[in-house]
Design a protein around this motif. Sequence first.
Motif, PDB file in Angstrom:
ATOM      1  N   ILE A 148     -24.840  65.910 100.858  1.00 23.92           N
ATOM      2  CA  ILE A 148     -25.432  66.603  99.707  1.00 23.92           C
ATOM      3  C   ILE A 148     -24.336  67.179  98.807  1.00 23.92           C
ATOM      4  N   CYS A 207     -21.921  69.277  99.302  1.00 22.03           N
ATOM      5  CA  CYS A 207     -21.772  70.731  99.347  1.00 22.03           C
ATOM      6  C   CYS A 207     -20.305  71.129  99.462  1.00 22.03           C
ATOM      7  N   LYS A 211     -18.418  71.592 101.955  1.00 22.75           N
ATOM      8  CA  LYS A 211     -18.017  72.457 103.069  1.00 22.75           C
ATOM      9  C   LYS A 211     -16.847  71.857 103.843  1.00 22.75           C
ATOM     10  N   GLU A 224     -13.701  72.504 102.074  1.00 26.75           N
ATOM     11  CA  GLU A 224     -13.322  73.907 102.170  1.00 26.75           C
ATOM     12  C   GLU A 224     -12.741  74.244 103.543  1.00 26.75           C
ATOM     13  N   ARG A 264     -17.729  69.434 112.460  1.00 28.11           N
ATOM     14  CA  ARG A 264     -18.431  70.572 113.037  1.00 28.11           C
ATOM     15  C   ARG A 264     -19.266  71.306 111.990  1.00 28.11           C
ATOM     16  N   VAL A 265     -18.726  71.476 110.774  1.00 27.20           N
ATOM     17  CA  VAL A 265     -19.461  72.279 109.786  1.00 27.20           C
ATOM     18  C   VAL A 265     -20.460  71.469 108.970  1.00 27.20           C
ATOM     19  N   PRO A 306     -23.423  70.285 107.456  1.00 29.59           N
ATOM     20  CA  PRO A 306     -24.761  70.772 107.776  1.00 29.59           C
ATOM     21  C   PRO A 306     -25.795  69.664 107.899  1.00 29.59           C
ATOM     22  N   ASP A 322     -14.683  79.302 104.053  1.00 27.49           N
ATOM     23  CA  ASP A 322     -15.794  78.520 104.595  1.00 27.49           C
ATOM     24  C   ASP A 322     -17.162  79.160 104.381  1.00 27.49           C
ATOM     25  N   PHE A 323     -17.404  79.653 103.161  1.00 28.47           N
ATOM     26  CA  PHE A 323     -18.752  80.120 102.828  1.00 28.47           C
ATOM     27  C   PHE A 323     -19.625  78.969 102.327  1.00 28.47           C
ATOM     28  N   GLY A 324     -19.002  77.853 101.990  1.00 32.57           N
ATOM     29  CA  GLY A 324     -19.759  76.755 101.401  1.00 32.57           C
ATOM     30  C   GLY A 324     -20.114  77.042  99.954  1.00 32.57           C
ATOM     31  N   ALA A 361     -25.087  74.561 100.518  1.00 25.66           N
ATOM     32  CA  ALA A 361     -25.143  74.882 101.946  1.00 25.66           C
ATOM     33  C   ALA A 361     -24.334  76.152 102.118  1.00 25.66           C
ATOM     34  N   GLY A 386     -23.324  79.832 103.759  1.00 22.36           N
ATOM     35  CA  GLY A 386     -23.343  80.443 105.077  1.00 22.36           C
ATOM     36  C   GLY A 386     -21.924  80.630 105.559  1.00 22.36           C
ATOM     37  N   TRP A 387     -21.749  80.521 106.844  1.00 22.47           N
ATOM     38  CA  TRP A 387     -20.399  80.614 107.363  1.00 22.47           C
ATOM     39  C   TRP A 387     -20.264  79.668 108.543  1.00 22.47           C
ATOM     40  N   SER A 388     -19.195  78.894 108.521  1.00 22.47           N
ATOM     41  CA  SER A 388     -18.911  77.942 109.586  1.00 22.47           C
ATOM     42  C   SER A 388     -20.120  77.046 109.860  1.00 22.47           C
ATOM     43  N   THR A 389     -20.576  76.987 111.111  1.00 17.42           N
ATOM     44  CA  THR A 389     -21.654  76.046 111.429  1.00 17.42           C
ATOM     45  C   THR A 389     -23.025  76.585 111.035  1.00 17.42           C
ATOM     46  N   VAL A 390     -23.093  77.878 110.727  1.00 20.31           N
ATOM     47  CA  VAL A 390     -24.378  78.451 110.345  1.00 20.31           C
ATOM     48  C   VAL A 390     -24.488  78.413 108.828  1.00 20.31           C
ATOM     49  N   SER A 391     -25.336  77.553 108.318  1.00 18.76           N
ATOM     50  CA  SER A 391     -25.484  77.563 106.869  1.00 18.76           C
ATOM     51  C   SER A 391     -26.907  77.240 106.482  1.00 18.76           C
ATOM     52  N   ILE A 440     -29.037  75.345 104.120  1.00 20.14           N
ATOM     53  CA  ILE A 440     -28.913  74.190 103.233  1.00 20.14           C
ATOM     54  C   ILE A 440     -29.963  74.306 102.132  1.00 20.14           C
ATOM     55  N   PRO A 482     -31.134  68.143 112.964  1.00 19.19           N
ATOM     56  CA  PRO A 482     -31.587  69.453 113.454  1.00 19.19           C
ATOM     57  C   PRO A 482     -31.324  70.593 112.484  1.00 19.19           C
ATOM     58  N   ARG A 483     -30.088  70.660 111.948  1.00 16.21           N
ATOM     59  CA  ARG A 483     -29.780  71.813 111.100  1.00 16.21           C
ATOM     60  C   ARG A 483     -30.583  71.774 109.807  1.00 16.21           C
ATOM     61  N   ALA A 484     -30.889  70.577 109.332  1.00 14.80           N
ATOM     62  CA  ALA A 484     -31.699  70.477 108.110  1.00 14.80           C
ATOM     63  C   ALA A 484     -33.128  70.934 108.386  1.00 14.80           C
TER      64      ALA A 484
END
Lengths: 220, 321
Positions: free
Chosen positions: A53, A55, A57, A60, A106-107, A109, B27-29, B33, B35-40, B42, B59-61
């Motif tokens: 998408i 983004c 990330k 970054e 890893r990041v 999304p 890494d705020f995106g 998307a 967030g921070w790191s793997t938590v974002s 979307i 899954p994350r979507a």
Amino acid sequence: MKTSGGITRRSLVVGVGGTVALCALGTVRSVGASPLVRPPGGQDFERLIAGCIRCEKCVEVCPRHVVKPAHIEAGVIGMRTPTLNFNDDYCDWCREENDGTPLCVRVCPTEALALPPEAEVETTLLGLAELDASTCLAYRDTGCRFCYDACPYFAIELDEHNRPFVINNKCNGCGACEAVCVSLENGSISTGATERAIVVRALDENGNAVDGLSEGGATS
Amino acid sequence: MNSNRLRAIVVLAVMVLLTIGYITHLDFGTLSAVGWSTVSLICPLGALTTIVAAKLMIPRALITLVVVIILLVIFGRAFCAWVCPVPVVQKLRGLFSRKERGEIEASKPSGCTSCAKKRGAAWDSRHIILGGSVLSALIFGFPVFCLICPIGLTFASIFLIVNLFSAGDLTWTVVLAPLLLLGEVVFFRKWCAQICPLSAFMSLAAKKGRFFRPTIDDGKCLETTTNKPCGICGEVCPETIDPRHPNTSKSALNECTKCRVCVDNCPAQAIKLPIWAPKVTQSQSATPLTQEAQEAEGTEGAQGTEGARGAGSARGANKKS
């Protein structure tokens, strides 16, 4: 304003027009895109393009600053999707930074960058290093062997005149050689060179290295 | 503080924070998307179209879609007023306009508002384009709308310029991305109200919630206390909602972006955005106005709302100053 089925005619025209425009834009897919050197997990083009998408990330988070957004010159469909640029550093799947799991994967999304569970850094081919003897300093008897020293996979060897050459089936396209190549900085002797003497080429769907001229990616 | 100014500060703060995060690799995106790191979180449209395009349960979507829908039920379209950078970019339109900046564009009479179904309550062009975004992702196997999304292009333009100067990353994209963005907001003046599929998604989800909706205190409102037409809240609303007369309003309450312009402009300070806004009260739907007053208010309201939608914040600012 006349209505048909609860929607004004004007809304219908704008909405259908927008949908047609989106579908027309979707046909950039058939125009195609030149293959690029993608970050780990981005080797499946279908998957990458379906999930990305844009983004940024991955751009970054990359601790080596090698993940960059792709240029429009490499195809509209791939614009701003992640690609690798080895100008300053190379990709070793974040071995020091994240114990060998690439942070970009890893990041991500939407899992546009996704590695199969059995994927290994040595066998996942990001690209293939290509050495241009006409611009390589070592081929002018300068004794330069930066790329040979940098290669973590022993994919570069020296011939009898101490000139480096690439062992194709050992190279995974990590970019360590390109990152250290000084041919352009010392390029006064090789006028006309537009890129370094050793460059990681993208692989096409058959696994063949793509010629540098057709590549419009972030390598410069 | 004036809500217009506060909103502009919040939007710019988000942009600056995300840009600093990008430059310093925090890494705020981006808003695609965030967030921070793997938590974002979307973008719900991005999450939906990638699931459709990849034909995979990402899954994350999926988690994001659930979380975003819950947030939308609570906060409605607050994103549009408080976070989205597009209205700020739209201010650049003044540079391309022949009219003097800040001048309110002349309005056209906008037909009958009560017989056509309200925007937000019925389907409109945005919903068709939302469907078109999903359809094009299904046909072509990639999220087509992401290529031209003005929110994505805003951050892309900032980052491209950052990359140009910090890394010498020279590409035509650095020209084309901002041009495309400007083209979208200059040529499609009503992008947010008529095109944006994200706004369609948000207004659909917001139908379910009754939080933070403009609620009028009948004890203070000039119309109920003096029985004379006022209509200022309906005139100033950038989303063409009339909180006083929701029945004759052009847009339904789920289009409310919680921008607080009606709260700021109410001469009697009768409007609040309470956390829980119960159903529209009887007095609010049954207007105590006479027929003549309603007609006068109707034409005035139509003129006002047209102008307010085009230059809603400018108008609000004018009123203040």
